[in-house]
Design a protein around this motif. Structure first.
Motif, short mmCIF file in Angstrom:
data_model
loop_
_atom_site.label_atom_id
_atom_site.label_comp_id
_atom_site.label_asym_id
_atom_site.label_seq_id
_atom_site.Cartn_x
_atom_site.Cartn_y
_atom_site.Cartn_z
N VAL A 136 0.85 -0.94 0.11
CA VAL A 136 0.14 0.14 0.19
C VAL A 136 0.65 1.17 -0.37
CG1 VAL A 136 -1.10 1.26 1.66
CG2 VAL A 136 -2.01 -0.77 1.39
N GLY A 137 2.15 0.93 0.44
CA GLY A 137 3.26 2.11 0.41
C GLY A 137 3.59 2.73 1.93
N LEU A 138 5.02 2.75 2.24
CA LEU A 138 5.75 3.21 2.82
C LEU A 138 5.55 4.69 3.60
CD1 LEU A 138 9.03 1.73 3.76
CD2 LEU A 138 9.42 4.54 2.66
N PHE A 264 28.71 2.89 8.58
CA PHE A 264 27.92 1.99 8.81
C PHE A 264 26.64 3.04 9.41
CE2 PHE A 264 25.21 0.24 13.13
CZ PHE A 264 25.14 -0.97 13.04
N GLU A 265 25.19 2.31 8.81
CA GLU A 265 24.53 3.30 8.20
C GLU A 265 23.54 2.16 8.57
OE1 GLU A 265 24.06 5.47 5.07
OE2 GLU A 265 25.98 6.87 5.97
N LEU A 266 22.05 2.44 9.32
CA LEU A 266 20.89 1.20 9.65
C LEU A 266 20.25 1.59 9.72
CD1 LEU A 266 20.27 -1.60 10.02
CD2 LEU A 266 20.83 -1.53 12.60
N GLU A 267 19.13 1.64 8.86
CA GLU A 267 17.75 2.44 8.75
C GLU A 267 16.23 1.47 9.00
OE1 GLU A 267 16.78 6.65 6.46
OE2 GLU A 267 17.25 4.82 5.33
N SER A 268 15.29 1.01 9.67
CA SER A 268 14.16 0.62 10.26
C SER A 268 13.24 1.66 9.34
CB SER A 268 14.16 0.76 11.28
OG SER A 268 14.92 -0.44 12.21
N TRP A 269 12.85 0.41 8.76
CA TRP A 269 11.44 1.22 7.68
C TRP A 269 9.90 0.73 8.07
CZ3 TRP A 269 9.62 -1.91 4.60
CH2 TRP A 269 10.25 -2.87 3.81
N VAL A 270 8.63 1.03 7.86
CA VAL A 270 8.02 0.66 7.91
C VAL A 270 6.91 0.68 6.74
CG1 VAL A 270 5.34 0.26 9.54
CG2 VAL A 270 7.68 0.74 10.91
N ALA A 271 6.38 -0.18 6.43
CA ALA A 271 5.71 -0.20 5.21
C ALA A 271 3.63 -0.72 5.61
CB ALA A 271 5.47 -1.01 4.45
N LEU A 272 2.97 -0.81 4.59
CA LEU A 272 2.11 -1.10 4.96
C LEU A 272 1.42 -1.86 3.71
CD1 LEU A 272 -0.14 2.02 5.69
CD2 LEU A 272 1.18 0.64 6.91
N LEU A 313 5.85 6.62 0.24
CA LEU A 313 6.09 5.70 -0.48
C LEU A 313 5.25 5.05 -1.45
CD1 LEU A 313 9.80 4.10 -0.61
CD2 LEU A 313 9.72 6.75 -1.27
N THR A 314 4.92 5.62 -3.27
CA THR A 314 4.22 4.55 -3.27
C THR A 314 4.10 3.10 -3.16
OG1 THR A 314 5.36 5.22 -5.65
CG2 THR A 314 3.40 6.40 -5.62
N PRO A 315 3.69 2.42 -3.28
CA PRO A 315 3.21 0.83 -3.58
C PRO A 315 4.73 0.58 -4.61
CG PRO A 315 0.85 1.59 -3.97
CD PRO A 315 1.35 3.63 -3.93
N GLU A 316 4.61 1.33 -5.35
CA GLU A 316 5.43 0.64 -6.74
C GLU A 316 6.53 0.75 -6.20
OE1 GLU A 316 2.18 1.04 -8.74
OE2 GLU A 316 3.29 2.82 -7.09
N ASN A 317 7.25 2.08 -5.13
CA ASN A 317 8.69 3.26 -5.60
C ASN A 317 8.53 1.52 -4.08
OD1 ASN A 317 9.37 4.33 -7.15
ND2 ASN A 317 8.78 5.77 -5.79
N THR A 318 7.69 1.05 -2.89
CA THR A 318 7.75 0.59 -1.92
C THR A 318 8.34 -0.54 -2.71
OG1 THR A 318 6.43 1.81 -0.75
CG2 THR A 318 6.66 -0.38 0.27
N THR A 319 8.21 -1.18 -3.27
CA THR A 319 8.64 -2.26 -4.08
C THR A 319 10.05 -2.69 -4.34
OG1 THR A 319 6.49 -3.02 -4.60
CG2 THR A 319 8.36 -4.42 -5.67
#
Length: 341
Positions: A136-138, A264-272, A313-319
């Motif tokens: 659905v998106g980020l 050393f970089e570390l990001e956490s992301w959440v998407a639907l 982010l859009t569904p496409e960019n989340t992918t």
């Protein structure tokens, strides 16, 4: 003498034409009928409450992100939006629930990059597959904080690394669970620094932080919602953040690069995500309302206070993001021979 053809000789062609036209009209009507349910569903969506399924217990980035979204999304859609915490099985309980839910957009997974990337790599058998879910998106992204108990005799990252090297096998680190960002990220941290620490997995950040605060576990690399309040109160020490820049709520804490660990970089992301097969029109409508809800000034203000960055982010960019991070994580997991404990 040439005679004109009788009128009846043109009749077959006319009949054929009528039959073709009739067939095309019938086909068009059928297509309209087939397409109608999805369009009707999109026009009336949502007509009942929406559930945001969170794979972790309350507390931490996932739960915080879901609750940042729930109220403004409910106002935008005119329906209740309920947060349902379903911890268990390293996220797989929640994933299975959403993957097998009706394809109608009413059951939404609040997905964590650690589960979404690591589980398919590290687990031989999963009760779900990536193809079972549609993005659905980020909605949010968070840097991570390298936090330690005050008893640790180090006030900066360089001294901490030296102390761990002097105490091989005696230092424990917490994670939010096997395959979580805190797990894989700390293992990458170990690879880059050459230190040894023992992994202690928990079921979510809430349980993990309690043992870190009690001093039973010395180290926790986690997102700001889990540790920021304890850092500001002095109950934990923050040695570095893992983003490209310093965190606005922790301006005194250097980045890992500034603290002597470049790269050393570390990001956490959440998407639907929703169940695959959900009508595209429903997914697009939900995604648009999620974007509007997350980018509202009020939501951004609450996100900043919680230490979370709103990043839609859009569904496409989340992918595309998933594909990029999966490639880099798979490389790190293989290099470190990382497995579930």
């Amino acid at each position: 003498m040439t005679h004109p053809l009788p009128h009846t000789t043109r009749q077959p062609t006319s009949d054929f034409t009528r039959r073709v036209v009739s067939t095309l009209l019938a086909s068009a009507s059928l297509c309209a009928i087939v397409a109608l349910p999805a369009q009707v569903q999109a026009d009336t969506y949502p007509s009942k409450p929406i559930t945001l399924v969170v794979p972790n217990p309350p507390g931490g980035l996932l739960d915080t992100s879901a609750r940042l979204l729930s109220d403004p999304l409910a106002r935008a859609l005119g329906q209740s939006v309920v947060v349902d915490n379903k911890p268990g099985g390293s996220g797989n309980l929640a994933y299975s629930l959403v993957a097998r839910s009706p394809k109608d957009g009413y059951t939404v997974l609040v997905s964590y990059s650690g589960y979404h990337i690591a589980n398919p790599i590290l687990m031989d058998k999963l009760p779900w597959e990536l193809k079972d879910l549609t993005p659905v998106g980020l909605i949010t992204v968070a840097t991570n904080v390298i936090a330690v108990h005050p008893s640790v005799p180090a006030n900066n990252l360089k001294d901490f690394i030296a102390w761990v090297k002097q105490n091989p096998g005696k230092v424990n680190y917490a994670s939010q669970g096997n395959g979580s960002v805190s797990h894989i990220g700390t293992e990458i941290f170990k690879q880059q620094t050459g230190i040894e620490m023992t992994h202690v997995p928990y079921k979510g950040s809430g349980q993990a932080i309690q043992d870190v605060l009690a001093g039973q576990v010395q180290v926790f690399i986690s997102t700001p919602p889990s540790v920021m309040g304890h850092v500001l109160s002095g109950k934990l020490k923050a040695l570095a953040v893992t983003g490209k820049t310093r965190h606005p709520q922790l301006p005194q804490v250097p980045t890992a690069s500034e603290a002597g660990l470049p790269g050393f970089e570390l990001e956490s992301w959440v998407a639907l995500y929703v169940a695959a097969g959900t009508p595209k029109e429903v997914v697009q409508k939900l995604s648009q309302e999620v974007k509007r809800s997350m980018e509202s000034p009020d939501t951004k203000q609450r996100a900043d206070a919680a230490g979370v960055e709103v990043r839609y982010l859009t569904p496409e960019n989340t992918t595309k993001l998933l594909e990029r991070d999966t490639a880099s994580w798979a490389k790190a997991i293989k290099a470190g021979n990382i497995k579930f404990d």
